[in-house]
Design an enzyme around this catalytic site. Sequence first.
Site, PDB file in Angstrom:
ATOM      1  N   ARG A 279      36.245  51.373  32.244  1.00 12.99           N
ATOM      2  CA  ARG A 279      36.233  50.700  33.542  1.00 12.99           C
ATOM      3  C   ARG A 279      34.822  50.266  33.907  1.00 12.99           C
ATOM      4  NH1 ARG A 279      40.647  52.226  36.563  1.00 12.99           N
ATOM      5  NH2 ARG A 279      40.126  50.379  37.786  1.00 12.99           N
TER       6      ARG A 279
ATOM      7  N   LYS B 149      48.844  56.990  44.976  1.00 10.96           N
ATOM      8  CA  LYS B 149      48.866  55.544  45.209  1.00 10.96           C
ATOM      9  C   LYS B 149      50.283  55.005  45.382  1.00 10.96           C
ATOM     10  CE  LYS B 149      44.876  55.077  42.101  1.00 10.96           C
ATOM     11  NZ  LYS B 149      44.368  54.428  40.870  1.00 10.96           N
TER      12      LYS B 149
ATOM     13  N   ARG C  36      50.969  39.245  40.190  1.00  7.08           N
ATOM     14  CA  ARG C  36      50.827  39.603  38.776  1.00  7.08           C
ATOM     15  C   ARG C  36      52.042  40.339  38.209  1.00  7.08           C
ATOM     16  NH1 ARG C  36      44.656  41.474  37.845  1.00  7.08           N
ATOM     17  NH2 ARG C  36      45.305  41.043  35.700  1.00  7.08           N
TER      18      ARG C  36
ATOM     19  N   GLU D 103      44.011  51.734  46.269  1.00  8.13           N
ATOM     20  CA  GLU D 103      43.862  53.157  46.021  1.00  8.13           C
ATOM     21  C   GLU D 103      44.382  53.912  47.241  1.00  8.13           C
ATOM     22  OE1 GLU D 103      39.920  54.043  44.470  1.00  8.13           O
ATOM     23  OE2 GLU D 103      39.784  52.033  43.604  1.00  8.13           O
TER      24      GLU D 103
ATOM     25  N   HIS E  46      55.982  34.114  44.856  1.00  7.91           N
ATOM     26  CA  HIS E  46      55.787  35.423  44.220  1.00  7.91           C
ATOM     27  C   HIS E  46      56.502  36.556  44.950  1.00  7.91           C
ATOM     28  CE1 HIS E  46      52.797  33.267  41.912  1.00  7.91           C
ATOM     29  NE2 HIS E  46      52.126  32.989  43.009  1.00  7.91           N
TER      30      HIS E  46
END
Length: 274
Positions: free
Chosen positions: A264, A60, A112, A3, A93
């Site tokens: 959430r 962000k 991811r 964040e 990655h």
Amino acid sequence: MPELPEVETIRRTLLPLIVGKTIEDVRIFWPNIIRHPRDPEAFAARMIGQTVRGLERRGKFLKFLLDRDALISHLRMEGRYAVASALEPLEPHTHVVFCFTDGSELRYRDVRKFGTMHVYAKEEADRRPPLAELGPEPLSPAFSPAVLAERAVKTKRSVKALLLDQTVVAGFGNIYVDESLFRAGILPGRPAASLSSKEIERLHEEMVATIGEAVMKGGSTVRTYVNTQGEAGAFQHSLFVYGRKGEPCKRCGTPIEKTVVAGRGTHYCPRCQR
């Protein structure tokens, strides 16, 4: 997801490692990260030969300032940057590598693969997606109790859903919304329109204070977040509710509860918040 405090910490630690360096090549191993221009070759070609002049943050998002262009990068869940020598092997990655003329590299890793990158001319970047849709920065004068109140009275959503909306205020996510609402004594599931003017003022005050304190402490490491130098944040030690389900409230001793609000996972104290 990093964040505002985490992204700001990354910006501060990354800037001195890359400013003044000239891009010699761009290697892309996962093209889906590239969103504008969609063609990875065009994305790489327009940055080659440009020098990094600065690094800003908007909500962000990281905003790399080059000679002519701006690279807008969203880390999403697990994205991270590191600077290394070109002689060092790539870590798993690693999806995008910016090669500099001095033999160093800026490497983007993302387990991811959710991160995104956009390149625009500098003068266009703030007017194009994804930055164009963002609301005011929480630490700027543009974000005031009046601005928050105006958005609150016009919605049927919960106060948590309102604060997660990046068009209302940029940079808040699950951690800092839960923490701000606890500090303000407001239940996350309350309709935003039900807040009184005093509650709006208190909420605004606590949002600003929470984000400011988190920035000073380098953000929160609650999962995998570390800054560019591999250092964890420290604000997780100051969390009142987030990630503390079943633990006693630091103010009243009541066990912290967890529910779902706005889709959430949401932490709150049933006694301190109304």
